[in-house]
Design a protein around this motif. Structure first.
Motif, mmCIF file in Angstrom:
data_model
loop_
_atom_site.group_PDB
_atom_site.id
_atom_site.type_symbol
_atom_site.label_atom_id
_atom_site.label_comp_id
_atom_site.label_asym_id
_atom_site.label_seq_id
_atom_site.Cartn_x
_atom_site.Cartn_y
_atom_site.Cartn_z
ATOM 1 N N CYS A 100 8.246 37.882 83.356
ATOM 2 C CA CYS A 100 6.851 37.934 82.928
ATOM 3 C C CYS A 100 5.973 38.489 84.049
ATOM 4 O O CYS A 100 4.761 38.343 84.029
ATOM 5 N N SER A 101 6.580 39.125 85.031
ATOM 6 C CA SER A 101 5.828 39.724 86.127
ATOM 7 C C SER A 101 5.170 41.017 85.683
ATOM 8 O O SER A 101 5.619 41.687 84.762
ATOM 9 N N THR A 102 4.105 41.373 86.383
ATOM 10 C CA THR A 102 3.398 42.617 86.125
ATOM 11 C C THR A 102 3.687 43.578 87.263
ATOM 12 O O THR A 102 3.668 43.189 88.433
ATOM 13 N N CYS A 104 3.096 47.740 88.837
ATOM 14 C CA CYS A 104 2.204 48.885 88.799
ATOM 15 C C CYS A 104 2.854 50.036 89.565
ATOM 16 O O CYS A 104 3.362 49.838 90.672
ATOM 17 N N SER A 152 5.194 45.207 79.457
ATOM 18 C CA SER A 152 5.513 44.511 80.687
ATOM 19 C C SER A 152 4.567 44.844 81.833
ATOM 20 O O SER A 152 4.582 44.189 82.845
ATOM 21 N N PHE A 153 3.779 45.880 81.671
ATOM 22 C CA PHE A 153 2.943 46.344 82.768
ATOM 23 C C PHE A 153 1.476 46.179 82.459
ATOM 24 O O PHE A 153 1.052 46.277 81.326
ATOM 25 N N ALA A 154 0.702 45.976 83.535
ATOM 26 C CA ALA A 154 -0.746 46.004 83.378
ATOM 27 C C ALA A 154 -1.130 47.445 83.112
ATOM 28 O O ALA A 154 -0.637 48.356 83.766
#
Length: 169
Positions: A100-102, A104, A152-154
């Motif tokens: 659940c990590s973001t 970049c 999964s990404f911001a």
């Protein structure tokens, strides 16, 4: 045992004349740290405006794909199509993990162009249609990977208009 509060969380090495070889060694060190300390992760690694290129992109992408780097900025680092391909695979790898990590990734300011196939001697020049087909395939792969990983990404939308204006583009 190490003290997690003593670990570097943000590393800004932009504009430091880091070469492809230097970036590869840095990424290898980050991978080694991740192996020694499974919970290790740099919150941010900024390598903007260095002459990194494609050769070290594979090792940097490996560090990114295993979660050793949460936010990676490689703006204007001479990363081309082959290097972009490694990052496409890294994004795909992260999107398949149950985390659940973001994360970049910023590759703006790089001129991906087309990935050239290695040719055997005596085959002549590569046709324009082959180059166009290869570029189209790479872009479709990256597009599919990014759209599948968007959950999964911001997501942020940045414009390169200011950068293009400064570069005269």
């Amino acid at each position: 045992a190490s003290n997690p509060s003593c670990l570097t969380r943000r590393l800004d090495l932009s504009n430091n004349h880091i070469s492809d070889a230097g970036a590869k060694l840095l990424a290898k060190s980050i991978l080694d740290a991740k192996l020694l300390l499974p919970d290790f992760a740099l919150d941010e690694l900024i390598l903007d405006n260095n002459d990194i290129g494609d050769e070290s992109s594979e090792t940097i992408a490996a560090a990114f794909s295993c979660g050793a780097i949460k936010s990676l900025s490689l703006r204007s680092c001479a990363v081309k199509a082959a290097g972009c391909s490694f990052f496409g695979h890294a994004v795909h790898s992260l999107s398949t993990q149950q985390s659940c990590s973001t994360y970049c990734l910023d590759l703006s300011g790089n001129h991906f162009g087309t990935q050239q196939k290695k040719m055997k001697k005596g085959l002549g020049s590569v046709s324009a249609s082959l180059i166009r087909d290869t570029a189209t395939s790479n872009l479709k792969f990256i597009g599919k990977t990014l759209s599948g990983a968007a959950k999964s990404f911001a997501t942020t939308v940045d414009s390169d208009d200011d950068e293009d204006a400064m570069l005269g583009g």
